[in-house]
Design a protein around this motif. Structure first.
Motif, PDB file in Angstrom:
ATOM      1  N   GLY A 259      44.054  47.925  45.821  1.00  0.00           N
ATOM      2  CA  GLY A 259      45.166  47.071  46.564  1.00  0.00           C
ATOM      3  C   GLY A 259      45.137  45.714  46.221  1.00  0.00           C
ATOM      4  O   GLY A 259      45.945  44.870  46.862  1.00  0.00           O
ATOM      5  N   GLY A 260      44.535  45.111  45.176  1.00  0.00           N
ATOM      6  CA  GLY A 260      44.443  43.674  44.823  1.00  0.00           C
ATOM      7  C   GLY A 260      43.414  42.929  45.890  1.00  0.00           C
ATOM      8  O   GLY A 260      42.631  43.344  46.492  1.00  0.00           O
ATOM      9  N   PRO A 261      43.503  41.469  45.805  1.00  0.00           N
ATOM     10  CA  PRO A 261      42.538  40.510  46.227  1.00  0.00           C
ATOM     11  C   PRO A 261      42.588  40.900  47.886  1.00  0.00           C
ATOM     12  O   PRO A 261      41.342  40.859  48.410  1.00  0.00           O
ATOM     13  CB  PRO A 261      43.263  39.190  45.908  1.00  0.00           C
ATOM     14  N   ASP A 262      43.612  41.240  48.666  1.00  0.00           N
ATOM     15  CA  ASP A 262      43.469  41.376  49.925  1.00  0.00           C
ATOM     16  C   ASP A 262      42.825  42.570  50.319  1.00  0.00           C
ATOM     17  O   ASP A 262      41.842  42.601  51.433  1.00  0.00           O
ATOM     18  CB  ASP A 262      44.794  41.507  50.590  1.00  0.00           C
ATOM     19  N   ARG A 263      42.959  43.587  49.339  1.00  0.00           N
ATOM     20  CA  ARG A 263      41.966  44.849  49.542  1.00  0.00           C
ATOM     21  C   ARG A 263      40.614  44.570  49.316  1.00  0.00           C
ATOM     22  O   ARG A 263      39.605  45.071  50.010  1.00  0.00           O
ATOM     23  CB  ARG A 263      42.639  46.001  48.902  1.00  0.00           C
ATOM     24  N   ALA A 264      40.326  43.832  48.288  1.00  0.00           N
ATOM     25  CA  ALA A 264      38.903  43.570  48.094  1.00  0.00           C
ATOM     26  C   ALA A 264      38.366  42.607  49.245  1.00  0.00           C
ATOM     27  O   ALA A 264      37.033  42.796  49.685  1.00  0.00           O
ATOM     28  CB  ALA A 264      38.904  42.668  46.697  1.00  0.00           C
ATOM     29  N   ARG A 265      38.980  41.734  49.812  1.00  0.00           N
ATOM     30  CA  ARG A 265      38.372  41.073  50.887  1.00  0.00           C
ATOM     31  C   ARG A 265      38.069  41.874  52.050  1.00  0.00           C
ATOM     32  O   ARG A 265      36.963  41.814  52.542  1.00  0.00           O
ATOM     33  CB  ARG A 265      39.426  39.942  51.273  1.00  0.00           C
ATOM     34  N   ALA A 266      38.954  42.904  52.437  1.00  0.00           N
ATOM     35  CA  ALA A 266      38.734  43.763  53.398  1.00  0.00           C
ATOM     36  C   ALA A 266      37.550  44.550  52.991  1.00  0.00           C
ATOM     37  O   ALA A 266      36.894  44.949  54.008  1.00  0.00           O
ATOM     38  CB  ALA A 266      39.923  44.694  53.495  1.00  0.00           C
ATOM     39  N   GLN A 267      37.495  45.098  52.009  1.00  0.00           N
ATOM     40  CA  GLN A 267      36.333  45.925  51.575  1.00  0.00           C
ATOM     41  C   GLN A 267      35.016  45.163  51.815  1.00  0.00           C
ATOM     42  O   GLN A 267      34.140  45.765  52.446  1.00  0.00           O
ATOM     43  CB  GLN A 267      36.257  46.339  50.165  1.00  0.00           C
ATOM     44  N   LEU A 268      34.960  43.773  51.445  1.00  0.00           N
ATOM     45  CA  LEU A 268      33.757  43.256  51.646  1.00  0.00           C
ATOM     46  C   LEU A 268      33.360  43.003  53.045  1.00  0.00           C
ATOM     47  O   LEU A 268      32.188  43.199  53.603  1.00  0.00           O
ATOM     48  CB  LEU A 268      33.852  41.734  51.119  1.00  0.00           C
ATOM     49  N   GLU A 269      34.348  42.671  53.899  1.00  0.00           N
ATOM     50  CA  GLU A 269      34.133  42.486  55.304  1.00  0.00           C
ATOM     51  C   GLU A 269      33.449  43.828  55.945  1.00  0.00           C
ATOM     52  O   GLU A 269      32.745  43.999  56.796  1.00  0.00           O
ATOM     53  CB  GLU A 269      35.173  42.087  56.140  1.00  0.00           C
ATOM     54  N   GLY A 270      34.276  44.948  55.729  1.00  0.00           N
ATOM     55  CA  GLY A 270      34.012  46.357  56.227  1.00  0.00           C
ATOM     56  C   GLY A 270      32.642  46.693  55.744  1.00  0.00           C
ATOM     57  O   GLY A 270      31.996  47.255  56.592  1.00  0.00           O
ATOM     58  N   PHE A 271      32.115  46.493  54.594  1.00  0.00           N
ATOM     59  CA  PHE A 271      30.885  46.933  54.081  1.00  0.00           C
ATOM     60  C   PHE A 271      29.887  46.239  54.817  1.00  0.00           C
ATOM     61  O   PHE A 271      28.896  46.612  55.343  1.00  0.00           O
ATOM     62  CB  PHE A 271      30.687  46.822  52.765  1.00  0.00           C
ATOM     63  N   TRP A 272      29.992  44.843  55.082  1.00  0.00           N
ATOM     64  CA  TRP A 272      28.993  44.038  55.685  1.00  0.00           C
ATOM     65  C   TRP A 272      28.739  44.423  57.168  1.00  0.00           C
ATOM     66  O   TRP A 272      27.997  44.230  57.725  1.00  0.00           O
ATOM     67  CB  TRP A 272      29.050  42.278  55.508  1.00  0.00           C
ATOM     68  N   GLN A 273      30.243  44.714  57.722  1.00  0.00           N
ATOM     69  CA  GLN A 273      29.986  45.167  59.256  1.00  0.00           C
ATOM     70  C   GLN A 273      29.282  46.480  59.331  1.00  0.00           C
ATOM     71  O   GLN A 273      28.511  46.758  60.283  1.00  0.00           O
ATOM     72  CB  GLN A 273      31.561  45.375  59.627  1.00  0.00           C
ATOM     73  N   LEU A 274      29.511  47.213  58.450  1.00  0.00           N
ATOM     74  CA  LEU A 274      28.682  48.558  58.389  1.00  0.00           C
ATOM     75  C   LEU A 274      27.127  48.193  58.298  1.00  0.00           C
ATOM     76  O   LEU A 274      26.412  49.141  58.781  1.00  0.00           O
ATOM     77  CB  LEU A 274      29.056  49.404  57.054  1.00  0.00           C
ATOM     78  N   VAL A 275      26.719  47.154  57.355  1.00  0.00           N
ATOM     79  CA  VAL A 275      25.401  47.000  57.092  1.00  0.00           C
ATOM     80  C   VAL A 275      24.780  46.284  58.350  1.00  0.00           C
ATOM     81  O   VAL A 275      23.719  46.896  59.047  1.00  0.00           O
ATOM     82  CB  VAL A 275      25.294  45.750  56.118  1.00  0.00           C
ATOM     83  N   ALA A 276      25.599  45.581  59.291  1.00  0.00           N
ATOM     84  CA  ALA A 276      25.127  44.865  60.609  1.00  0.00           C
ATOM     85  C   ALA A 276      24.762  46.314  61.466  1.00  0.00           C
ATOM     86  O   ALA A 276      24.031  46.188  62.284  1.00  0.00           O
ATOM     87  CB  ALA A 276      26.235  44.001  61.168  1.00  0.00           C
TER      88      ALA A 276
END
Length: 349
Positions: free
Chosen positions: A56-73
């Protein structure tokens, strides 16, 4: 529009600094990524961006990064590696006084992960499988992807590309041999790519046409004090080895640039590379090595914010020179000088 090549270092949870850098760069409409080379945590961030851009482009990439690091936490909430109450009260982000971490540190010097973890479980596997659609990554055309691992038997670099990407390839890039079983991919066994390339620069530059290379640096190049205790000495040896390959590749690019400028090499044979660096500088160097295993959400978001601010400062001071000249003092890096005094200042946490 500036298309840049990104080189993302590994460094455990300090990869959240890189998350912040990427988060800010993805907001820039005039910047896109031609190639992304990542090792260890850098590889995870690179794959997340590639999938997000494809979906989905840059906004989706940003959401993916945040969601993954939340999952790590969230996953880290069940980890025995936690700060002591005293360190939490004092604001110390370290695991050096954590009983579980001290026990594991001692045991890992006498027993291999094949003895301590006979089942070979890797805590990142379920997170990556849960959060990343690798079929989508294999279809990525928005950027070229380079994930780096070390072949255990030959000690050579293996670069995995987007069209073949699997969860095992990412795990191979993150495999610290003192903690995890070597990861098997196509009948070969791999350890963390940081031992041979943190990250690899030349495969990416050879596969792309854009001149700008932006290195996101998270392993300390310079430290404030001489390490004297056993753990500090071991940690510094690791940091030096994980930076050595990067410095070697920067030196080669710098030499080629000089030969092009002097006319000894022609632009028909080689192209000049404009090198840039975004880093946490002395602020990241103040966190000890054990904090790379710390996954508290508050710590990760502090690192993210530090990365965002460093990227913002770099965009202001160095962004206008993209496509025109290098903003990294490569000679200072090669000579072992404090490079953050020659580039953008890092933020105060």
């Amino acid at each position: 529009m500036h298309r840049i090549n990104l080189a993302l270092q590994g460094g455990g949870s300090h990869g959240a600094f890189t998350w912040g850098v990427l988060d800010r760069l993805l907001e820039e409409p005039e910047i896109s990524f031609s190639g992304i080379s990542g090792t260890s945590a850098g590889a995870c961030n690179a794959v997340l961006v590639a999938e997000g851009l494809t979906e989905g482009g840059p906004d989706r990439a940003r959401a993916q990064l945040e969601g993954f690091w939340q999952l790590v936490a969230k996953a880290g909430a069940y980890s025995p590696f936690k700060r002591t109450p005293w360190d939490q009260l004092a604001g110390h982000y370290t695991l050096d006084t954590s009983p579980a971490h001290v026990w594991f540190d001692v045991m890992s010097r006498f027993f291999s992960p094949y003895q301590l973890n006979p089942g070979g479980e890797h805590p990142l596997r379920p997170l990556l499988n849960q959060f990343i659609n690798f079929e989508r990554v294999r279809g990525c055309t928005a950027t070229k992807l380079f994930v780096n691992a070390t072949d255990v038997r030959t000690g050579t670099l293996r670069v995995f590309r987007e069209h073949e990407m699997t969860v095992d390839m990412v795990l191979a890039s993150t495999c610290l041999p003192s903690m995890f079983h070597a990861v098997e991919v196509e009948d070969r066994f791999y350890w963390d790519g940081g031992y041979i390339a943190n990250p690899a620069l030349h495969p990416m530059m050879e596969a792309t046409q854009e001149p700008d290379l932006v290195i996101v640096q998270i392993n300390p190049l310079d430290i404030p004090e001489l390490p004297k205790d056993a753990r500090s000495i071991i940690n510094r040896v690791g940091e030096i080895s994980f930076n050595a390959s990067l410095i070697k590749e920067v030196r080669l690019i710098h030499q080629i640039n000089d030969l092009i400028c002097s006319g000894e090499l022609t632009s028909d044979q080689y192209r000049r590379v404009f090198m840039h660096m975004i880093h946490g500088g002395e602020h990241l160097s103040r966190f000890d090595n054990s904090s790379k295993l710390l996954t508290e959400w508050g710590f990760l978001t502090q690192l993210r914010d530090l990365g965002r601010d460093a990227a913002e400062r770099w965009l202001r001071s160095c962004g206008p020179r993209l496509g025109q000249k290098s903003t990294l003092d490569a000679q200072a890096l090669i000579d072992g000088k404090i490079i953050w005094k020659n580039t953008q200042p890092a933020a105060t946490m």
